[in-house]
Design a protein around this motif. Structure first.
Motif, mmCIF file in Angstrom:
data_model
loop_
_atom_site.group_PDB
_atom_site.id
_atom_site.type_symbol
_atom_site.label_atom_id
_atom_site.label_comp_id
_atom_site.label_asym_id
_atom_site.label_seq_id
_atom_site.Cartn_x
_atom_site.Cartn_y
_atom_site.Cartn_z
ATOM 1 N N ASP A 74 -23.768 13.128 27.217
ATOM 2 C CA ASP A 74 -22.358 12.990 27.588
ATOM 3 C C ASP A 74 -21.810 11.728 26.949
ATOM 4 O O ASP A 74 -22.544 10.779 26.689
ATOM 5 N N LYS A 75 -20.505 11.753 26.693
ATOM 6 C CA LYS A 75 -19.794 10.588 26.161
ATOM 7 C C LYS A 75 -18.600 10.314 27.057
ATOM 8 O O LYS A 75 -17.925 11.244 27.503
ATOM 9 N N ARG A 76 -18.328 9.042 27.268
ATOM 10 C CA ARG A 76 -17.146 8.599 28.001
ATOM 11 C C ARG A 76 -16.508 7.487 27.196
ATOM 12 O O ARG A 76 -17.191 6.655 26.607
ATOM 13 N N ARG A 77 -15.179 7.491 27.179
ATOM 14 C CA ARG A 77 -14.444 6.445 26.466
ATOM 15 C C ARG A 77 -13.561 5.692 27.450
ATOM 16 O O ARG A 77 -13.012 6.272 28.374
ATOM 17 N N PHE A 78 -13.417 4.398 27.204
ATOM 18 C CA PHE A 78 -12.451 3.603 27.952
ATOM 19 C C PHE A 78 -11.841 2.587 27.008
ATOM 20 O O PHE A 78 -12.392 2.274 25.955
ATOM 21 N N ARG A 79 -10.660 2.128 27.386
ATOM 22 C CA ARG A 79 -9.954 1.136 26.570
ATOM 23 C C ARG A 79 -10.076 -0.226 27.225
ATOM 24 O O ARG A 79 -10.061 -0.351 28.444
ATOM 25 N N LEU A 80 -10.186 -1.233 26.377
ATOM 26 C CA LEU A 80 -10.367 -2.603 26.830
ATOM 27 C C LEU A 80 -9.325 -3.479 26.153
ATOM 28 O O LEU A 80 -9.299 -3.561 24.922
ATOM 29 N N LYS A 81 -8.450 -4.083 26.945
ATOM 30 C CA LYS A 81 -7.434 -4.982 26.391
ATOM 31 C C LYS A 81 -7.911 -6.415 26.557
ATOM 32 O O LYS A 81 -8.327 -6.824 27.640
ATOM 33 N N VAL A 82 -7.822 -7.168 25.480
ATOM 34 C CA VAL A 82 -8.276 -8.565 25.490
ATOM 35 C C VAL A 82 -7.070 -9.466 25.779
ATOM 36 O O VAL A 82 -6.017 -9.354 25.140
ATOM 37 N N ASN A 83 -7.243 -10.350 26.749
ATOM 38 C CA ASN A 83 -6.226 -11.339 27.099
ATOM 39 C C ASN A 83 -6.815 -12.732 26.973
ATOM 40 O O ASN A 83 -8.022 -12.914 27.095
ATOM 41 N N ASN A 84 -5.965 -13.724 26.721
ATOM 42 C CA ASN A 84 -6.408 -15.098 26.718
ATOM 43 C C ASN A 84 -6.835 -15.474 28.120
ATOM 44 O O ASN A 84 -6.252 -15.029 29.103
ATOM 45 N N ARG A 85 -7.845 -16.302 28.209
ATOM 46 C CA ARG A 85 -8.336 -16.748 29.503
ATOM 47 C C ARG A 85 -8.075 -18.237 29.626
ATOM 48 O O ARG A 85 -8.461 -19.030 28.761
ATOM 49 N N TYR A 86 -7.388 -18.607 30.669
ATOM 50 C CA TYR A 86 -7.049 -20.011 30.896
ATOM 51 C C TYR A 86 -7.770 -20.515 32.128
ATOM 52 O O TYR A 86 -7.808 -19.849 33.149
ATOM 53 N N LEU A 87 -8.322 -21.701 32.018
ATOM 54 C CA LEU A 87 -9.017 -22.308 33.161
ATOM 55 C C LEU A 87 -8.198 -23.437 33.733
ATOM 56 O O LEU A 87 -7.504 -24.124 33.138
#
Length: 87
Positions: A74-87
């Protein structure tokens, strides 16, 4: 980032994961692509990958492919959005 996927609702009774792999889409000209550090199986029903990097604002498609002990694939796809990370 550690990303687990639970396949237990899809797996037939008595079947378990025997192999898992993850592929990340490439974006032409991406200065900081996502890097896959690891992938594998945890227990009998969970596959995982560990990712880092990526360019802020970009959306990547990740494809998980598993094979079971009974030979099902089986195959599954998902989307991943990259955001800046601030500490």
């Amino acid at each position: 980032r550690y990303i687990p996927m639970d396949w237990s609702e899809w797996l037939p009774t008595g079947d378990s994961l025997s192999a898992a792999s993850y592929a990340i889409s490439t974006i032409t000209g991406d200065a900081a692509p996502i890097v896959k550090h690891s992938q594998g199986i945890s227990g009998t029903t969970i596959s995982y990958t560990e990712l880092s990097g990526g360019s802020a604002g970009e959306i990547y498609t990740v494809t998980a492919t598993i094979t079971t002990t009974n030979g099902n694939i089986d195959k599954r796809r998902f989307r991943l959005k990259v955001n800046n990370r601030y500490l």
